[in-house]
Scaffold this active site. Structure first.
Site, PDB file in Angstrom:
ATOM      1  N   LEU A   1      14.414 -17.982  17.642  1.00 47.35           N
ATOM      2  CA  LEU A   1      14.868 -17.071  18.700  1.00 47.35           C
ATOM      3  C   LEU A   1      15.554 -15.827  18.139  1.00 47.35           C
ATOM      4  CD1 LEU A   1      16.134 -19.568  21.429  1.00 47.35           C
ATOM      5  CD2 LEU A   1      14.006 -18.261  21.370  1.00 47.35           C
TER       6      LEU A   1
ATOM      7  N   GLU B   1       4.330  -4.905  12.258  1.00 48.02           N
ATOM      8  CA  GLU B   1       3.340  -3.826  12.067  1.00 48.02           C
ATOM      9  C   GLU B   1       2.221  -4.428  11.239  1.00 48.02           C
ATOM     10  OE1 GLU B   1       3.451  -0.905  13.344  1.00 48.02           O
ATOM     11  OE2 GLU B   1       5.551  -0.475  13.764  1.00 48.02           O
TER      12      GLU B   1
ATOM     13  N   GLU C   1       7.952   1.287  15.550  1.00 44.02           N
ATOM     14  CA  GLU C   1       8.888   1.881  14.604  1.00 44.02           C
ATOM     15  C   GLU C   1       8.907   3.395  14.832  1.00 44.02           C
ATOM     16  OE1 GLU C   1       7.371   0.291  10.758  1.00 44.02           O
ATOM     17  OE2 GLU C   1       9.291  -0.737  10.689  1.00 44.02           O
TER      18      GLU C   1
ATOM     19  N   CYS D   1      -3.351   0.975   6.648  1.00 42.79           N
ATOM     20  CA  CYS D   1      -3.500   0.210   7.902  1.00 42.79           C
ATOM     21  C   CYS D   1      -4.217   1.048   8.957  1.00 42.79           C
ATOM     22  CB  CYS D   1      -2.129  -0.232   8.399  1.00 42.79           C
ATOM     23  SG  CYS D   1      -0.973   1.127   8.605  1.00 42.79           S
TER      24      CYS D   1
ATOM     25  N   ASN E   1       0.806  -1.225   0.000  1.00 47.49           N
ATOM     26  CA  ASN E   1       0.000   0.000   0.000  1.00 47.49           C
ATOM     27  C   ASN E   1       0.837   1.273   0.000  1.00 47.49           C
ATOM     28  OD1 ASN E   1       0.603  -0.783   2.676  1.00 47.49           O
ATOM     29  ND2 ASN E   1      -0.909   0.661   3.442  1.00 47.49           N
TER      30      ASN E   1
HETATM   31  P1  NAD Z   1       0.662  -9.471   3.266  1.00 46.58           P
HETATM   32  O1  NAD Z   1       0.765  -9.885   4.691  1.00 46.58           O
HETATM   33  O2  NAD Z   1      -0.079 -10.333   2.323  1.00 46.58           O
HETATM   34  O3  NAD Z   1       2.125  -9.317   2.634  1.00 46.58           O
HETATM   35  C1  NAD Z   1       3.106  -8.471   3.198  1.00 46.58           C
HETATM   36  C2  NAD Z   1       4.477  -8.921   2.735  1.00 46.58           C
HETATM   37  O4  NAD Z   1       4.761 -10.199   3.292  1.00 46.58           O
HETATM   38  C3  NAD Z   1       4.616  -9.079   1.226  1.00 46.58           C
HETATM   39  O5  NAD Z   1       5.907  -8.654   0.847  1.00 46.58           O
HETATM   40  C4  NAD Z   1       4.464 -10.577   1.034  1.00 46.58           C
HETATM   41  O6  NAD Z   1       5.075 -11.071  -0.138  1.00 46.58           O
HETATM   42  C5  NAD Z   1       5.170 -11.094   2.268  1.00 46.58           C
HETATM   43  N1  NAD Z   1       4.774 -12.439   2.709  1.00 46.58           N
HETATM   44  C6  NAD Z   1       3.571 -13.038   2.567  1.00 46.58           C
HETATM   45  N2  NAD Z   1       3.594 -14.264   3.140  1.00 46.58           N
HETATM   46  C7  NAD Z   1       4.836 -14.426   3.668  1.00 46.58           C
HETATM   47  C8  NAD Z   1       5.470 -15.468   4.393  1.00 46.58           C
HETATM   48  N3  NAD Z   1       4.818 -16.599   4.712  1.00 46.58           N
HETATM   49  N4  NAD Z   1       6.745 -15.309   4.786  1.00 46.58           N
HETATM   50  C9  NAD Z   1       7.401 -14.163   4.493  1.00 46.58           C
HETATM   51  N5  NAD Z   1       6.863 -13.147   3.799  1.00 46.58           N
HETATM   52  C10 NAD Z   1       5.592 -13.270   3.394  1.00 46.58           C
HETATM   53  O7  NAD Z   1       0.083  -7.985   3.290  1.00 46.58           O
HETATM   54  P2  NAD Z   1      -0.315  -7.058   2.044  1.00 46.58           P
HETATM   55  O8  NAD Z   1      -1.583  -7.573   1.447  1.00 46.58           O
HETATM   56  O9  NAD Z   1       0.870  -6.871   1.167  1.00 46.58           O
HETATM   57  O10 NAD Z   1      -0.584  -5.663   2.789  1.00 46.58           O
HETATM   58  C11 NAD Z   1      -1.792  -5.338   3.401  1.00 46.58           C
HETATM   59  C12 NAD Z   1      -1.702  -5.538   4.893  1.00 46.58           C
HETATM   60  O11 NAD Z   1      -0.626  -4.803   5.434  1.00 46.58           O
HETATM   61  C13 NAD Z   1      -2.946  -5.028   5.619  1.00 46.58           C
HETATM   62  O12 NAD Z   1      -3.351  -5.973   6.585  1.00 46.58           O
HETATM   63  C14 NAD Z   1      -2.462  -3.760   6.288  1.00 46.58           C
HETATM   64  O13 NAD Z   1      -3.190  -3.393   7.428  1.00 46.58           O
HETATM   65  C15 NAD Z   1      -1.057  -4.106   6.606  1.00 46.58           C
HETATM   66  N6  NAD Z   1      -0.257  -2.882   6.829  1.00 46.58           N
HETATM   67  C16 NAD Z   1       0.119  -2.563   8.107  1.00 46.58           C
HETATM   68  C17 NAD Z   1       0.818  -1.382   8.346  1.00 46.58           C
HETATM   69  C18 NAD Z   1       1.258  -0.991   9.743  1.00 46.58           C
HETATM   70  O14 NAD Z   1       2.145  -0.155   9.855  1.00 46.58           O
HETATM   71  N7  NAD Z   1       0.676  -1.534  10.804  1.00 46.58           N
HETATM   72  C19 NAD Z   1       1.137  -0.541   7.280  1.00 46.58           C
HETATM   73  C20 NAD Z   1       0.726  -0.899   6.001  1.00 46.58           C
HETATM   74  C21 NAD Z   1       0.026  -2.079   5.783  1.00 46.58           C
END
Ligand code: NAD
Length: 490
Positions: free
Chosen positions: A249, A255, A467, A289, A157
């Site tokens: 560990l 986030e 962060e 988010c 995003n």
């Molecule tokens: P996602 O969890 O599908 O993917 C995030 C990242 O993780 C991607 O790079 C993906 O390729 C990788 N990934 C997926 N499965 C993995 C695994 N098993 N092991 C390692 N890496 C893996 O999320 P998304 O659809 O890309 O983003 C949307 C989500 O992100 C929403 O839930 C949103 O709320 C959250 N988000 C949180 C924040 C925050 O600061 N709290 C900020 C932005 C987005």
């Protein structure tokens, strides 16, 4: 010059040790505003992850980086910040064509990401170690040392800001970093890594591995050479990564998602509040988010607020993200739009009333893109799926409340705890409610203000760790305490 998104023929390579590497497999980057393929991008396999970690370990241990003084690291970070602004147009274009955000927001995010590097240049140069109070004949001190190789995994995003929030403090702290960007937004990180090399960062200190979570992310977080994991993304992915980190560990910062309440009391400045509510949910097409996706309105002003809300929502302009004046571009992908549509169908089936939107735009010029209209849902309770689960799209649930106790119970009736907005003229009530809500960030009479100098993170299922701020650099360091004996007889 590297072959990055701005100039490369397909497939775009990933980056190990300052060198472009083409993988055996590729995936497609698709422009969600047009449905056209942007380019093909290389998938980093588990063997590529092995090689990348080895290269990053060697670069982290090399005297050139290990012995580099903080002010010299700061100079490089500052040069990266400047380099990003010099290539601001290219970076903004990359983000726009990969996730469809409107150009004004893409530009603002380039500036924000650049200022994150500038901020951590200052922290790196000025933050000292501690001499701790002595309880004997010795001098005790605590130093802060890097972990070695850090994995930074990011969502689609806001790739530029999310990556800067991890990469800048991790480099300031003296680590080598491997970024695994989302497969939806794979190339902004490559462009920033190219800028970093030009700014004097030694090759191998910032690497970028493109690919899916399964092909590339998973082998990365499982790799024994990765000593710290910093993840931003969905809660379920965060849980998976957290489990792996616990088994290995290694420290992990998570986030995660949100379902943030935006609370409107009857004494608020209704015009300002409704404007803040609309921006709070619909900016970025709701793909944030911290989107204020649950609106709690005190019942006495419900009708008036709903009227103003409908008018403002229906006045939002949905269109091509490179056309000036658009409030919302498309959703980030066609699959994501289907998911959002599924939630709205579910709300309808549960008896929810769709007060605005609830459909794709009627304009045939937008047919080829993943567009969806800003949507208001009323008539459901906090028990409904649409009010409980993170939609990550332009859908606002409107929920009435009677008094403060009722409000706090409803607002906290969620697995998440990322953010909260409160609109009221009574500052005592604002503080009372701010303390009572489970959220890492609370805004009063404003929404979505963020500062790199202020810690950010979630309560409950919204994450672990904070962060930003000075602590944002300490996240990437481990403390080491040293005692110097001063007893002349010992
Ligand atoms: P996602 O969890 O599908 O993917 C995030 C990242 O993780 C991607 O790079 C993906 O390729 C990788 N990934 C997926 N499965 C993995 C695994 N098993 N092991 C390692 N890496 C893996 O999320 P998304 O659809 O890309 O983003 C949307 C989500 O992100 C929403 O839930 C949103 O709320 C959250 N988000 C949180 C924040 C925050 O600061 N709290 C900020 C932005 C987005």
């Amino acid at each position: 010059m590297l072959q990055t998104a701005s100039i490369a023929p397909a497939p775009i390579p990933f980056l190990i040790g300052g060198e472009p590497v083409r993988g055996e497999a590729v995936f497609q980057s698709v422009n969600p505003a047009t449905g056209q393929v942007n380019y093909e991008v290389s998938v980093a396999s588990s063997a590529d992850v092995d090689r990348c970690v080895a290269v990053a370990q060697e670069a982290a241990r090399a005297p050139k980086w290990r012995n580099m003084k903080p002010h010299e690291r700061a100079r490089i970070l500052y040069a990266i910040a400047e380099g990003m602004m010099a290539r601001a147009d290219v970076l903004a274009q990359i983000q726009m064509r990969e996730n469809g955000k409107v150009m004004a927001e893409c530009r603002a995010q380039v500036a924000s990401a650049s200022s994150t590097f500038r901020y951590y240049a200052a922290v790196c140069e000025t933050l000292g170690a501690e001499v701790t109070p002595s309880r004997g004949d010795y001098l005790s001190m605590t130093l802060h040392q890097p972990y070695g190789v850090v994995a930074a995994i990011t969502p689609w995003n806001s790739p530029l800001t999310m990556e800067a929030q991890k990469v800048a403090p991790a480099l300031a702290a003296g680590n080598a970093v491997i970024v695994k960007p989302s497969e939806v937004t794979p190339t902004a990180a490559l462009e920033v890594a190219d800028i970093a090399l030009a700014a004097g960062l030694p090759p191998g200190i910032l690497n970028v591995l493109t690919g899916t979570g399964r092909d590339t992310g998973l082998p990365l977080v499982r790799h024994p050479g990765v000593r710290m994991i910093s993840f931003t993304g969905g809660t379920e992915t965060g849980r998976t990564i957290g489990r792996i980190a616990a088994e290995r560990l290694v420290p992990v910062a998570l986030e995660l998602g949100g379902k943030s309440p935006n609370i409107l009391f009857a004494d608020a400045d209704l015009e300002a509040a409704v404007a803040g509510v609309v921006t709070g949910i619909f900016e970025g097409s709701g793909q944030s988010c911290i989107a204020g996706s649950r609106l709690f309105v005190q019942r006495a002003v419900l009708d008036e607020v709903v009227g103003r809300l409908k008018a403002r929502t229906q006045a939002l302009r949905v269109g091509q993200p490179d056309v000036a004046g658009m409030s919302m571009g498309p959703l980030s992908s066609f699959g994501h739009r289907e998911r959002v549509e599924g939630f709205v169908a579910d709300a309808r089936a549960a008896g929810g009333e769709i007060l605005a939107g609830g459909a794709r735009p009627e304009d045939p010029a937008l047919d080829a893109g993943a567009f969806y209209m800003p949507t208001l849902v009323a008539g459901l309770t906090s028990a409904a799926r649409v009010c409980r689960e993170e939609i990550f799209g332009p859908v606002l649930c409107i929920l009435p409340f009677d008094d403060e106790d009722d409000l706090v119970a409803q607002a906290n009736d969620t697995a998440y705890g990322l953010a909260c907005g409160i609109w009221t003229a009574d500052y005592k009530r604002a503080l009372r409610v701010a303390r009572a809500i489970d959220a890492g960030t609370v805004w009063v009479n404003t929404y979505k203000q963020l500062s790199i100098s202020t810690p950010f993170g979630g309560f409950k299922d919204s994450g672990i760790g904070r962060e930003k701020g000075i602590g944002g650099m300490r996240l990437y360091q481990q403390a080491k305490s040293i005692y110097l004996g001063l007893d002349a007889t010992a």
